[in-house]
Every structure is written in structure tokens, then in C-alpha cells.
Design a protein around this motif. Structure first.
Motif, PDB file in Angstrom:
ATOM      1  N   SER A   1       2.743  -1.463   2.747  1.00  0.00           N
ATOM      2  CA  SER A   1       3.030  -1.014   4.102  1.00  0.00           C
ATOM      3  C   SER A   1       3.550   0.424   4.130  1.00  0.00           C
ATOM      4  O   SER A   1       3.091   1.249   4.924  1.00  0.00           O
ATOM      5  CB  SER A   1       4.056  -1.948   4.756  1.00  0.00           C
TER       6      SER A   1
ATOM      7  N   VAL B   1      -0.983  -7.463   6.105  1.00  0.00           N
ATOM      8  CA  VAL B   1      -0.901  -6.485   5.012  1.00  0.00           C
ATOM      9  C   VAL B   1      -2.294  -6.151   4.473  1.00  0.00           C
ATOM     10  O   VAL B   1      -2.533  -5.028   4.005  1.00  0.00           O
ATOM     11  CB  VAL B   1       0.031  -6.995   3.888  1.00  0.00           C
TER      12      VAL B   1
ATOM     13  N   GLY C   1       2.299   0.255  13.212  1.00  0.00           N
ATOM     14  CA  GLY C   1       3.573  -0.432  13.052  1.00  0.00           C
ATOM     15  C   GLY C   1       4.228  -0.856  14.343  1.00  0.00           C
ATOM     16  O   GLY C   1       5.256  -1.526  14.334  1.00  0.00           O
TER      17      GLY C   1
ATOM     18  N   ALA D   1      -2.026  -2.846  12.810  1.00  0.00           N
ATOM     19  CA  ALA D   1      -2.114  -2.955  11.348  1.00  0.00           C
ATOM     20  C   ALA D   1      -3.294  -2.161  10.800  1.00  0.00           C
ATOM     21  O   ALA D   1      -3.150  -1.397   9.836  1.00  0.00           O
ATOM     22  CB  ALA D   1      -2.223  -4.415  10.933  1.00  0.00           C
TER      23      ALA D   1
ATOM     24  N   HIS E   1       5.917  -4.583   1.091  1.00  0.00           N
ATOM     25  CA  HIS E   1       6.464  -3.343   1.652  1.00  0.00           C
ATOM     26  C   HIS E   1       5.966  -2.097   0.931  1.00  0.00           C
ATOM     27  O   HIS E   1       5.908  -1.009   1.529  1.00  0.00           O
ATOM     28  CB  HIS E   1       7.995  -3.398   1.659  1.00  0.00           C
TER      29      HIS E   1
ATOM     30  N   ILE F   1      -3.625  -3.625   6.822  1.00  0.00           N
ATOM     31  CA  ILE F   1      -2.958  -2.355   6.544  1.00  0.00           C
ATOM     32  C   ILE F   1      -3.637  -1.638   5.375  1.00  0.00           C
ATOM     33  O   ILE F   1      -3.896  -0.430   5.440  1.00  0.00           O
ATOM     34  CB  ILE F   1      -1.464  -2.587   6.230  1.00  0.00           C
TER      35      ILE F   1
ATOM     36  N   ALA G   1       2.410   2.489   7.372  1.00  0.00           N
ATOM     37  CA  ALA G   1       2.188   1.520   8.446  1.00  0.00           C
ATOM     38  C   ALA G   1       3.436   1.216   9.275  1.00  0.00           C
ATOM     39  O   ALA G   1       3.353   1.006  10.474  1.00  0.00           O
ATOM     40  CB  ALA G   1       1.635   0.218   7.874  1.00  0.00           C
TER      41      ALA G   1
END
Length: 450
Positions: free
Chosen positions: A169, A79, A60, A55, A166, A82, A174
């Protein structure tokens, strides 16, 4: 009498390495808490560490499915790592400094310069402001679109959560996702293989996150400046070329493969080809089963992953600019020219040497780790090579090997992801002793080549 070590006495590369390491171990500690695990039991240290490294290094690769193995708390930790890892912990620290109106010191500017891979400190704080504003703005717009789309599938509350999660990400390249379940883990975006909205927004996020903040700034200011820097022109042209070549190759190799593109209609074939080519540039999500691809496609993706994104971005790899310099050097040598010229600009010798050094160190890292894993893991060579290159390029695409790795294998992949995110040269600078200026030069020698 022992002296205390002052962190600001460290070099900028050492501060970056130490900072990322601290964040990784804090993340691992949080993910080991029972509240982070869907089973209510503490996750093993190696699995928590692997997830935290993946992360923070915006890769990923996962040993357990993110959507089903972690609670909401665990997913928020991931997250957050990330976002911190993608923008860089120094950028996030600068954001805090901005909020509290704290002055950015000279040492902090040097670290920011190293973190963003800039040639000078000039305008570095202004660039950081742009990085923060552009990143949050892009993520916010994408989150709104994702929320609207996912609300049709999961309802508004979960759709909003998925939309924001998302967007962060994907923009940070990521490759993490929450679509896996206990019965169907590691599915990524395969359920949206023909969905234009999800595919297009995800691709735009990956591309914007991968071209780098300098290029984004150049594009936004192009209306007033009417020009692009040499860096931006190289990044945009090479990124576009690699995207098209990758998509075309996957489209041709997989057109008749019933397990991947063969069962899709023509439009979905094109969309999926472009998505996988885009994702191979350090992003990680997939809309088709990567392990079902033909070996020609898998090897093509390995090459794209090794090249990676662009400098000053959220991605890894040797970078598009490095690859451009290598190709230009080959063409220059074949043509019998002395200077490497790109867009009518001559490149300095130190840029060329740095590109060659970075590429060779990256190649050696991938080769050595692949060779070691070939002896410790019971898997095919292409599968191991794919996983190692994915880790180095901080991509996150997988042929399914990661969950099956031994403890040693997980440690090696962790180290590869760490090296891929920080850069092999940065790591080398951080680990080497203090340099002393040479007081003499050796006589020039000649070696026969070719």
C-alpha cells in the motif's frame, strides 16, 4: 453486417482507459460478494465501486473503514487492486508474459510506452523488467521491517500480514491501511505518530514509489554511469525542495496547535511534519488528524497534492516535472529570456505546451468538480476542495468528507480519481476522434497580453 471490435485496433490511450475500467468493475464485483464484507452481507454497488476505483487508482479515499468493514478476502482483493493499479495493468500483463516466455508485440510496447509516459519505445521492455524487480524488491525489504515492528503489537502471524499489506500500500502510494476498528475507524497511522521505524520506512516507501521507476533505475546505476539524466535531476531536486517546504510550513503552522503537533515533543513534531509533507505527495496515510490542522496547513497540503508525484511513478497530480517547467517558464519570462533552460539544457516548445495544457486541464477539473460538490454536499468549501484535490492527486488524505458524500458526490470523486490516475491528457486522447493531418496553416495573429 456488424464487425467485431478488435481491442488492438484501439489507440494506446484507449486501451489504458478500457483496461483500468475493466479491472475496476471486476474489483467492485468481488467486493460486493458477501465473503468480502465483515457483516456477511453484500456491500452496495456504489460503495464497492468507490473502493475499487480508489484502490485501482492507488488513492486511499474510503467510504467505509478498510480494517473493520472488510474480511481478509476483501482486504486481499483491495491490496491486489492496489498492486495492479500502482504498477499498471500492462506491467502486470508483461510479468505474466515473461513467466510464460511470451513475446511482447509492437502494439503492446506502444501501450507500455503510454502507460509509463515514455518518449519512445526504445528499451521499454528492459525498463518493465526493472520496474517489476525494483518494485518487488523494495516491497519485500519493507515488508520484513514492518513485520518485525508490527509483530510486537499484533503477534507474528498478524504482524506478517500487516507488514506485507502495508508495504504494498505505501510503496504504491495508495494510503489504505488496516488499523481501523469498529470502535475507532479511519485512524490511519495516528497510533504511530512518534514511532521512528514506522514513520521512516513508510516515508521511504512513499518517496521511492513517488519519484518514478526511471529515477530509481538511474540512482541504482549511478555507481557505474556516474551521471543522472536531466529528468532524474529535475525530479530529485524538485521533490526534495517540495518535501522540505511542506515540512517547514506544517511545522510552523501547527507548532502550537494542541490538536495536532502542539502536544508532541520536539522530535515528534519534526518527524510528523516531514511525514505529512511526504504523504501529501500522493500517498495518503496520516499520523495526525487532518481535519484538526489549521486552514493554512490544509491549503498548503492542497497545493502539494495538486503538484503530486513524478512521471512514471505510482502517484498522481500534475507531476513535479510539470511544476518545474511552469516555474521555469515564469522565471524565463520575467528575465526577458527566450529559452527555458534547466540544468543547462534547453527545453523544446512542445514540452512547455504539454506542461501548460496538462496543468490547465487539471485545474479546470478540480475547479468544476469542486463547484458541483459545493452545491450537492453540505460541507465547507475548504473541506470539499481538499477532498477533490486529494482525489485528483490520487492522495487519499481526507478531512472526513468522503464517508458523508451523496451518491452523486461519490460518482464525481470516482471520476476524479480515475482522471487523476490515468492523466487528463491520456483521457483526452482516448476520447477524441481520430486525428487528421492539417493540410494548411492559418496566418499568424497577435493578441495583447498583460
Amino acid at each position: 453486417m456488424n464487425k467485431k471490435i478488435n481491442i488492438w485496433q484501439l489507440t494506446p490511450p484507449q486501451i489504458l482507459v478500457l483496461g483500468f475500467a475493466v479491472i475496476i468493475f471486476i474489483g467492485a464485483g468481488l467486493l460486493m460478494l458477501p465473503i468480502a464484507s465483515a457483516t456477511g452481507q453484500s456491500m452496495s454497488f456504489i460503495d464497492a465501486l468507490f473502493t475499487s476505483v480508489s484502490a485501482t487508482c492507488v488513492t486511499g479515499l474510503v467510504v467505509v473503514d478498510t480494517g473493520s468493514a472488510y474480511t481478509t478476502f476483501g482486504q486481499i482483493v483491495i491490496v491486489s487492486l492496489i498492486q495492479i493499479g500502482g504498477l499498471g495493468f500492462m506491467t502486470m500483463a508483461t510479468l505474466v508474459a515473461f513467466v510464460f516466455r511470451k513475446k511482447i508485440t509492437l502494439k503492446e510496447r506502444l501501450v507500455l510506452q503510454e502507460a509509463l509516459n515514455q518518449g519512445s519505445m526504445e528499451g521499454i521492455v528492459r525498463l518493465i523488467r526493472k520496474v517489476i524487480i525494483y518494485s518487488l524488491s523494495i516491497e519485500a525489504v519493507a515488508a520484513v521491517i514492518f513485520t518485525i515492528r508490527f509483530s510486537f503489537d499484533f503477534g507474528f502471524t498478524r504482524g506478517l500480514y500487516y507488514g506485507i499489506w502495508h508495504a504494498v500500500s505505501m510503496f504504491n502510494n495508495a494510503g489504505f491501511d488496516l488499523f481501523g476498528t469498529v470502535d475507532a475507524p479511519f485512524v490511519s497511522l495516528t497510533g504511530y505518530v512518534g514511532d521512528f521505524v514506522v514513520n521512516f520506512v513508510a516515508m521511504m516507501l512513499i518517496i521511492l514509489g513517488g519519484i518514478g521507476f526511471i529515477v530509481i533505475s538511474d540512482l541504482i546505476e549511478f555507481k557505474s554511469t556516474k551521471k543522472l539524466s536531466l529528468h532524474s535531476r529535475v525530479v530529485l531536486s524538485m521533490s526534495g525542495l517540495l518535501l522540505v517546504i511542506g515540512a517547514l510550513g506544517i511545522f510552523i503552522f501547527e507548532f502550537t496547535n494542541i490538536r495536532t503537533l502542539g502536544s508532541l515533543d520536539f522530535g515528534a513534531k519534526i518527524l510528523s511534519s516531514f511525514f505529512q509533507s511526504t504523504a501529501a505527495r500522493t500517498a495518503g496515510p496520516n499520523t495526525v488528524d487532518i481535519s484538526a490542522l489549521r486552514q493554512a496547513s490544509q491549503f498548503l497540503i492542497v497545493i502539494l497534492m495538486f503538484i503530486g508525484a513524478s512521471p512514471g511513478s505510482t502517484g498522481g497530480g500534475i507531476k513535479t516535472t510539470t511544476f518545474t517547467i511552469l516555474i521555469s517558464a515564469i522565471i524565463t519570462m520575467i528575465r526577458g529570456k527566450e529559452d527555458i533552460v534547466i540544468f543547462r539544457y534547453r527545453l523544446a516548445k512542445d514540452r512547455i505546451l504539454k506542461a501548460i495544457t496538462l496543468s490547465m486541464m487539471a485545474l479546470f477539473l478540480v475547479i468544476i468538480v469542486t463547484m458541483i460538490l459545493s452545491t450537492t454536499e453540505d460541507s465547507s468549501f475548504i473541506k470539499i476542495l481538499f477532498e477533490v484535490t486529494s482525489a485528483f492527486g490520487t492522495v487519499g488524505l481526507t478531512m472526513g468528507l468522503t464517508p458523508e458524500l451523496s451518491t452523486l458526490g461519490k460518482v464525481l470523486i470516482c471520476l476524479t480519481m480515475f482522471a487523476g490516475r490515468l492523466g487528463t491528457i491520456t483521457l483526452a486522447y482516448a476520447l477524441q476522434p481520430k486525428q487528421e493531418k492539417e493540410l494548411f496553416r492559418y496566418p499568424e495573429g497577435k493578441i495583447t497580453i498583460g
